[in-house]
Structure formats: C-alpha cells, structure tokens
Design an enzyme around this catalytic site. Structure first.
Site, short mmCIF file in Angstrom:
data_model
loop_
_atom_site.label_atom_id
_atom_site.label_comp_id
_atom_site.label_asym_id
_atom_site.label_seq_id
_atom_site.Cartn_x
_atom_site.Cartn_y
_atom_site.Cartn_z
N CYS A 3 49.74 18.92 46.37
CA CYS A 3 51.12 19.31 46.06
C CYS A 3 52.04 18.62 47.06
O CYS A 3 51.66 17.62 47.67
CB CYS A 3 51.28 20.83 46.06
SG CYS A 3 50.97 21.65 47.64
N ASN A 6 51.41 21.07 50.83
CA ASN A 6 50.06 21.55 51.14
C ASN A 6 50.10 22.88 51.89
O ASN A 6 49.23 23.18 52.71
CB ASN A 6 49.25 20.50 51.91
CG ASN A 6 47.74 20.77 51.97
OD1 ASN A 6 47.07 20.37 52.92
ND2 ASN A 6 47.19 21.44 50.99
N CYS A 8 51.54 25.78 49.85
CA CYS A 8 51.61 26.83 48.81
C CYS A 8 50.61 26.59 47.67
O CYS A 8 49.58 27.25 47.59
CB CYS A 8 53.02 26.91 48.21
SG CYS A 8 54.18 27.79 49.26
N ARG A 9 50.94 25.66 46.79
CA ARG A 9 50.14 25.53 45.56
C ARG A 9 48.76 24.94 45.81
O ARG A 9 47.75 25.50 45.36
CB ARG A 9 50.91 24.69 44.52
CG ARG A 9 52.16 25.38 44.02
CD ARG A 9 53.08 24.41 43.32
NE ARG A 9 53.62 23.43 44.26
CZ ARG A 9 54.38 22.39 43.92
NH1 ARG A 9 54.66 22.18 42.65
NH2 ARG A 9 54.83 21.58 44.85
N SER A 10 48.70 23.79 46.48
CA SER A 10 47.39 23.14 46.61
C SER A 10 46.41 23.90 47.50
O SER A 10 45.21 23.87 47.20
CB SER A 10 47.53 21.68 47.05
OG SER A 10 48.11 21.55 48.32
N ASP A 119 56.78 25.19 41.72
CA ASP A 119 56.81 25.41 43.17
C ASP A 119 57.38 26.80 43.43
O ASP A 119 58.53 27.08 43.09
CB ASP A 119 57.70 24.33 43.79
CG ASP A 119 57.69 24.40 45.31
OD1 ASP A 119 57.20 25.40 45.86
OD2 ASP A 119 58.18 23.45 45.92
P1 4NP Z 1 53.94 23.32 48.08
O1 4NP Z 1 55.31 24.07 48.32
O2 4NP Z 1 54.26 21.90 47.72
O3 4NP Z 1 53.34 24.07 46.96
O4 4NP Z 1 53.15 23.42 49.37
C1 4NP Z 1 56.32 23.61 49.18
C2 4NP Z 1 56.25 23.94 50.50
C3 4NP Z 1 57.24 23.53 51.36
C4 4NP Z 1 58.31 22.81 50.87
C5 4NP Z 1 58.36 22.48 49.54
C6 4NP Z 1 57.34 22.87 48.70
N1 4NP Z 1 59.33 22.40 51.73
O5 4NP Z 1 60.29 21.78 51.27
O6 4NP Z 1 59.26 22.70 52.93
#
Ligand code: 4NP
Length: 149
Positions: A3, A6, A8-10, A119
């Site tokens: 993602c 790294n 939240c989703r992944s 997200d």
């Molecule tokens: P992820 O979520 O891609 O699922 O890990 C996010 C985590 C942090 C951010 C964006 C998406 N950020 O902008 O900090």
C-alpha cells in the site's frame, strides 16, 4: 502486500495471509511494504492493530518498510491495494516478468473490476472493518489458489 504507507492496509493484508498460510501449512513467504518512505520502521496504525486483533490477526510486531526493486526478485506475486499503488510499483518494474507479478488484490475476489481497498487512514472505525472484510475475502481466494497449485 503493498500500500502507500505500509501502516494500515498492507500490514493487515500481510497479517491475515500470513496466519492463513500457517494454518494451511503452506510453504509460502508473506511480507508487506509501502511505496512511500515516510513511515519506514513504524508499527502498524493503532486503529488497524486493534481491528486485526479483534478478528484474530495480531499485527503489532510488523514494521513498515519501503517497496524496492529486489522485491520483484524475491516474490512471485505482488498484491497492491489501489490504483495509485499499482502505478507506483509498476514504475519500479524492470521488465514484463516484473510487471506480470503485480495485481490489484481485489481482482482476486472481484475479477476484472479493478476495485480498490479504500485507504481508511482519515476515516472512522467502520472504514477499518470494511478493509478487514475485503482483505479477508480476497485472502481466502489466494489461499485456495495456493492450496490447489
Ligand atoms: P496505508 O495508509 O497506505 O494503508 O498504510 C496510509 C497511511 C499513512 C498515510 C497515508 C495512507 N499518510 O499519508 O501518512
């Protein structure tokens, strides 16, 4: 499992598939990475840790790392969560073999629809539960494929 951050989703996708691979006694290595570097070394978002734990998939021990070219050499399948991850990962690909490894994960559960795992970062708790349900369904299908290979 890839993602953006790294965190939240992944990591959740990683934690779910890792446990299912172990339960199915498959000799498959599972890992996750983010296309961005901002959160390298960080533990998963506490809200996602809590969601994972509540469904029986603890992910607190995972740490964020950035996706790298060598991942194409090490892994046979690279699952991305959304179109932007897809673009970013394909930018690192060197050749057709690399590109052939990259898939939107929800195309396993919803073939050809190019759906995205949303997200949940800026939303409420339901967003995290929705992500769990989407990834639980998709990883069941991946396990089924790996079991019948
Ligand atoms: P992820 O979520 O891609 O699922 O890990 C996010 C985590 C942090 C951010 C964006 C998406 N950020 O902008 O900090």
């Amino acid at each position: 499992m890839v993602c953006l951050g790294n965190i939240c989703r992944s990591p959740l996708a990683d934690g779910i598939l890792r446990k299912k691979v172990t339960t199915a006694a498959l000799d498959v290595e599972v890992d996750s990475a983010g296309t961005a570097s901002h959160h390298v070394g960080a533990a998963p978002d506490l809200r996602m840790q809590s969601t994972g734990r509540s469904f029986g998939y603890p992910i607190n021990n995972l740490r964020a790392r950035q996706f790298e070219e060598a991942d194409f050499d090490h892994f046979d399948r690279i699952y991305v969560m959304d179109e932007s991850n897809l673009t970013n990962v394909l930018q690192v690909a060197r050749n057709d073999l690399d590109r052939s490894k990259v898939k939107l994960i929800l195309n396993e559960s919803h073939p050809g629809q190019n759906l995205e795992v949303p997200d949940p970062y800026y939303g409420g708790e339901q967003g995290f539960i929705d992500v769990f349900n989407l990834l639980d369904e998709a990883t069941d299908i991946i396990i089924n494929q790996l079991t019948h290979n």
